[in-house]
Design a protein around this motif. Structure first.
Motif: not given
Length: 268
Positions: A69-78
């Motif tokens: 989901x990271x990159x295309x959706x608004x979420x961070x690795x943490x």
């Protein structure tokens, strides 16, 4: 001489001058839903600045964040491993000082056929990649619209859908919206459900692979990087026009990012 009147849908009066914030159920917190929520944050602040009561949002999604989901959706690795809905709503509330809510379950009937708790809202926004989920939402909305004399009477459904390069946004009325008398326009009280007007098309599109992606690279083979954000901005602009101008000549659009073409869908 052409005397045919332009067809217009006038916004329900309650959205224009509400006594309380307009309740909105956003169903799906992925590529499109996460960006729609950001647009609703901006819309809420703008409405309040204009003297409106604003919005109160409930976000529905039972998925947890993965590295794909990271990159295309608004979420961070943490945030990997956390619920999408909770993560986005907590972020929105901290940023805007709102008191919006998250639901970590699917917006669907339970095994006994009962409606989901907290299902009542004035506006429903679906950002789902599952065709059957749309038909399930349509069924719930029809049941919810049976009673009319309460504050959060369901009025509008805004549906977002996309494939790799293309997508569409369709606005529907959940029941007939009373229209004013107009000499200039031909008023339209009812806008059809996406599941009724494009039901066969939706069923055909169900053939596409909807298995979860294991990486961002794999996810981008299914959906282009900016198709979700483009749909979110344009679709929320349609919703904004209902609040800001009290009418719309359009009830959606089809978008092709492959050739940068957009085809509006007029009120009919």
């Amino acid at each position: 001489m052409n005397t045919e009147k332009t067809k217009i849908h006038f916004t329900d009066n309650y959205l224009i001058n509400p006594t309380n914030p307009i309740t909105v159920n956003v169903i799906g917190a992925g590529g499109t839903g996460s960006k729609v929520l950001t647009a609703l944050m901006e819309m809420n602040h703008s409405l309040i600045e204009l003297g409106h009561a604003g919005l109160t949002v409930r976000l529905w999604d039972d998925d947890v964040i993965t590295t794909a989901n990271l990159g295309r959706q608004r979420f961070a690795e943490c945030e990997v491993g956390l619920y999408k809905s909770v993560t986005l709503i907590n972020r929105a509330n901290r940023f805007m000082g709102t008191y919006w809510k998250a639901e970590t379950v699917k917006f669907e009937k339970d095994s006994l056929g009962r409606l989901p708790q907290n299902a009542q809202a004035t506006i429903y926004i679906t950002c789902v990649d599952n065709v059957q989920a749309r038909f399930g939402v349509a069924e719930i909305l029809k049941e919810l619209s049976n009673g009319r004399n309460y504050r959060d009477t369901p009025k509008y459904w805004l549906d977002f859908g996309n494939s790799q390069h293309t997508g569409q946004v369709i606005l529907s009325t959940i029941d007939e919206i009373k229209q004013p008398n107009s000499e200039k326009y031909e008023t339209v009280a009812s806008l059809p459900f996406v599941t009724e007007e494009f039901g066969e098309l939706l069923r055909q599109s169900e053939q596409q692979d909807d298995t979860p992606s294991c990486s961002l690279a794999e996810a981008l083979e299914k959906q282009e990087l900016f198709i979700n954000s483009a749909l979110a901005q344009m679709g929320c602009s349609l919703l904004w026009s209902l609040f800001r101008y009290g009418m719309t000549e359009y009830r959606g659009f089809f978008l092709n990012l492959g050739n940068f073409q957009s085809q509006p869908l007029k009120v009919a």
